[in-house]
Scaffold this active site. Structure first.
Site, PDB file in Angstrom:
ATOM      1  N   SER A 209      -4.655  13.585 -16.685  1.00  0.00           N
ATOM      2  CA  SER A 209      -4.119  14.222 -17.885  1.00  0.00           C
ATOM      3  C   SER A 209      -3.060  13.398 -18.594  1.00  0.00           C
ATOM      4  O   SER A 209      -2.572  13.789 -19.647  1.00  0.00           O
ATOM      5  CB  SER A 209      -3.542  15.601 -17.531  1.00  0.00           C
ATOM      6  OG  SER A 209      -2.479  15.462 -16.607  1.00  0.00           O
TER       7      SER A 209
ATOM      8  N   LYS B 176       2.600  23.476 -18.481  1.00  0.00           N
ATOM      9  CA  LYS B 176       3.061  22.331 -19.272  1.00  0.00           C
ATOM     10  C   LYS B 176       3.752  22.776 -20.552  1.00  0.00           C
ATOM     11  O   LYS B 176       4.785  22.210 -20.941  1.00  0.00           O
ATOM     12  CB  LYS B 176       1.868  21.423 -19.589  1.00  0.00           C
ATOM     13  CG  LYS B 176       1.249  20.773 -18.360  1.00  0.00           C
ATOM     14  CD  LYS B 176      -0.005  19.991 -18.706  1.00  0.00           C
ATOM     15  CE  LYS B 176      -0.617  19.350 -17.452  1.00  0.00           C
ATOM     16  NZ  LYS B 176      -1.865  18.609 -17.745  1.00  0.00           N
TER      17      LYS B 176
END
Length: 827
Positions: A732, A775
């Site tokens: 990611s 996140k």
């Protein structure tokens, strides 16, 4: 002639040989050249018979059994020629056909006194040792060994020392013969009558069965009779000590056995007397108590059958038997388990919702799942009679009723306390077992009863302790199970946490099935990846993400502050926090997904107030944002995004750790070199591959980005991810790496209020990633304004709280160019 008569005749022959040994004059009359004036003639060349594990002494007669073809050939030739044979011992008894280098050089010349041939072709010889010889040279190897030998007579002396040694050896042999009690009775009297010290030495050594090959050979090779007597006396003394110690041990064991038998007979007599008097002993009372417990326990048929079988064994054993306590402990476990004991569920939905709201703020998804479980149970109870009339009634009764949940989330988000709230809402008992660091499979399934100190596993132990077969059972830290040579506990949990199998869970100690289908299992974990896939598949995963700043403030006001006031002995009117003070504590003194550190900081403020009250200052305290530094001292956390991204080549990424979402800074720099690319920061293989893909993409798009082509030929690039002590991996970070490299090579700064995540391909596509909510909450905590996400993660925005969505701008990128446009400042 019978076998016994043959054996008696053989023994008589041996004793006759020993009772008529060679005289000293006979031995001295022998010569090495084969000529003599006496009765014995020793030739200079002799056939040599190697002996395995045996030393034959002069002036002794021993039986020898041979079976090798060359040995049989040697004896046949010796018997035909009426020759003497040289007997030497093999150095290694395991060698099948010893050669000249495999045998000792000092041996004995012997005559074949008698020969017995067995049906299998083997020969049993009675060999009479004559004199000691020394093998000077082997002259032949086929068909058997032959050698040139010389007579090697021993040195004979006469002294008081030798006489004393003879007496000690004679006495010792007499004691040895008494202890062994397997030798002939005539042997002791024969040994006593021997006057020649050399003959005495060899006769006693020949009768000692435990003497080793090395000691026997050394005794034969000693030249001095005095030295031979000293060595023999030492061996005899050692053998006597061993035999006397063995006799002592045997006597003690026999006396102990007699004592035990006597106690047994006395106990049996006592039982008989009590039966005559109409009295019952304690053992019978205990057996009857166990029978009553079995009747009232409600255990299933198989368990009851095993229990009664062990109970019958117990009733027949004496209480002093070692197995008595083992069976008694096993029965105690079986009869004390809650086979048919359970608490009644409170299925009122309103009550359950009220309890869950009282204990926890938010967590709506988990609360709804618990309420759904209660609603299903309630409806099934109401319609049970209707189902029992159905054709599938048996299937309905066998249908699983337990539930297995897995709470996954960062530390401090309330996973463990949520299990306690669920138990309180259901009206069930609560058990918590920590699995962190457990490496032994027996911790789950128990030890088998073959082990000393065997016990059931933690599951059975906890159910016995809580006295209910339907508690809420929380298995904490399931992602931290270990694995070593003692087994794999995670594999042992597969049966426990499978609703289709745990109806007949078999603990190794119990050996009978126990029904775990009524238990509500709840596991907790910080990460899903360490949990094995088969175990993860058996559980319903419920994720607990971190809390927003507003949620933390609500949790502090509703739960944390009242709890800390109670723990520190304060009244509610003595201390209060404003919302501004709580937000300042959250922003400047804690940076976490949960609220554990927030509660610690609130507790520090409470203790400061308690200290003031103890010093005489009892005025109420109202903590505002301006007062927080007075209580908690200097600020711990500062906004660092703007500081870290002041130069080109630094980008802010978003990642997920065991503690929840967090910021990750990617720094790139360049230096003169030749196409070198270095990646550091304790990165995993996947992240290193993402870095290579990011560099390849930037190089491929260098013309569009305005990067000079020659810069790659004369430049080395170094990409570093700080916090190098923390392992990092995953795809990611691809867009963040590409942004940092593009910023470095175009010398354009990355915006300091932007965070990003997403996987990239060499074609420039941005692929979806996981952990979006964690996140985004990390970006919100850090004060970022814009978050760049993959386009395919758009549906994940529904999980983001509304207050966070209002304060953040989301850029949904399909290609890497979209990321560059949103993150990199204009030229």
């Amino acid at each position: 002639m019978s076998n016994r008569e043959k054996e008696a005749e053989r023994l008589e022959d041996l004793l006759g040989l020993l009772s008529h040994p060679l005289t000293k004059s006979d031995r001295d009359s022998s010569s090495s050249d084969g000529k003599e004036s006496g009765l014995i003639q020793i030739p200079t060349h002799l056939p040599i018979l190697p002996l395995r594990g045996l030393v034959v002494f002069p002036m002794t007669a021993v039986p020898i059994r041979i079976g090798q073809p060359r040995s049989v050939r040697l004896i046949d030739d010796a018997m035909l020629g009426k020759q003497l044979v040289g007997l030497v011992a093999s150095r290694d008894p395991e060698v099948e056909n010893p050669g000249p280098d495999d045998v000792y050089r000092v041996g004995t010349v012997a005559a074949v006194h008698r020969l017995f041939k067995a049906p299998d072709g083997t020969l049993t010889l009675i060999m009479q040792g004559l004199l000691r010889i020394y093998v000077e040279e082997f002259t032949g190897k086929s068909p058997y060994l032959t050698a040139r030998v010389i007579i090697s007579p021993e040195k004979t002396e006469k002294s008081l020392e030798i006489e004393a040694l003879q007496r000690n050896i004679t006495d010792g042999f007499h004691r040895l013969n008494e202890l062994v009690s397997t030798g002939p009775e005539q042997m002791s009297s024969l040994i006593v009558n021997l006057e020649d010290p050399l003959q005495l030495t060899y006769a006693v050594a020949n009768q000692m069965k435990k003497i080793s090959l090395e000691d026997a050979q050394q005794l034969l090779e000693l030249d001095s009779v005095t030295e031979k007597l000293h060595m023999l006396l030492g061996l005899l003394t050692k053998e006597l000590e061993v035999l006397e110690l063995g006799r002592k041990i045997q006597t003690e064991a026999q006396s102990e056995m007699q004592k035990t038998q006597q106690e047994y007979f006395l106990r049996e007599q006592l039982k008989a007397i009590r039966r005559k008097l109409g009295e019952e002993d304690e053992q019978q009372i205990e057996v009857e108590e166990f029978r009553e417990k079995v009747e009232s326990s409600g255990m299933p048929e198989e368990a009851e059958k095993e229990t009664r079988r062990e109970l019958d064994r117990l009733s027949k054993l004496p209480t002093a038997a070692a197995e008595y306590s083992v069976i008694r402990t096993y029965l105690d476990w079986l009869t004390s388990l809650p086979w048919d004991t359970q608490t009644e569920d409170n299925l009122e939905i309103i009550h359950a919702r009220q309890v869950l709201d009282e204990d926890h703020y938010d967590l709506e998804d988990i609360k709804e799942r618990i309420l759904e479980y209660l609603a299903v149970r309630k409806l099934r109870e109401e319609r049970r009679e209707e189902f029992e009339q159905d054709e599938l009634a048996d299937l309905i009764r066998r249908e699983r009723e337990g539930v297995i949940l897995c709470f996954v989330g960062p530390p401090g988000t309330g996973k463990t306390s949520l299990g306690q709230s669920i138990a309180r809402a259901l009206g069930r008992k609560f058990i918590r077992q920590s699995l962190g660091g457990v490496r032994d499979e027996a911790e789950i399934r128990g030890h088998r009863r073959t082990y000393i100190g065997a016990m059931p596993g933690r599951i059975i132990q906890a159910l016995r302790r809580v006295e209910s077969n339907n508690p809420v059972f929380m298995l904490d830290e399931v992602d931290k199970l270990g694995k070593d040579f003692r087994g794999d506990p995670a594999s042992a949990l597969l049966e426990v946490l499978d609703p289709e199998q745990n109806r007949e869970f078999r603990d190794h100690y119990l050996g009978v099935p126990f029904d775990l289908s009524q238990v509500m299992f709840i596991t907790t974990a910080n990460l899903l990846d360490p949990i094995p896939a088969p175990l993860r598949d058996r559980m319903e995963i419920l994720k607990l993400s971190g809390y927003t700043e507003t949620e933390k403030a609500h949790i502090a006001q509703g739960y944390l502050i009242p709890r800390q006031l109670r723990e520190n002995g304060l009244r509610s009117e003595e201390l209060a926090f404003t919302e501004g003070a709580l937000r300042k504590i959250i922003q400047d003194y804690t940076r976490e997904a949960g609220v554990r550190n927030l509660e610690r900081e609130i507790g520090r403020v409470c203790r400061k107030v308690v200290t003031g009250i103890a010093e005489g200052n009892g005025d109420p305290v109202r903590v505002t944002a301006r007062d927080v530094p007075k209580f908690l001292k200097k600020q711990k956390y500062f906004p660092e995004t703007a500081l870290r991204t002041q130069l080109p080549g630094v980008a802010t990424g978003l990642g997920v750790t065991i503690a929840g979402g967090d910021l990750m800074f990617f720094e790139a720099t360049k230096m003169p070199g030749s196409k070198g690319f270095t990646v550091t920061g304790q990165l995993g293989e996947v992240m290193k591959e993402s870095a290579q893909a990011a560099l390849s993409y930037v190089r491929a798009k260098s013309e569009e980005l305005g990067i000079p082509q020659d810069i790659f030929d004369s430049t080395d690039i170094h990409l570093h991810v700080p916090a190098g002590a923390v392992p990092k991996d995953g795809p990611s970070a691809g867009v963040t790496m590409a942004t940092a490299l593009a910023s470095l090579l175009t010398e354009r700064q990355v915006r300091d209020d932007v965070g990003m995540t997403g996987e990239i391909t060499l074609r420039g596509q941005v692929l979806p990633v996981g952990g979006i909510k964690e996140k985004v909450l990390a970006a919100h905590r850090a004060g970022l304004k814009t978050v760049i996400l993959p386009k395919q993660n758009q549906n994940d925005l529904d999980d983001i709280p509304d207050e966070v969505q209002k304060e953040l701008t989301f850029v949904l990128a399909e290609r890497v160019n979209d990321v560059f446009e949103a993150a990199i400042c204009p030229q």
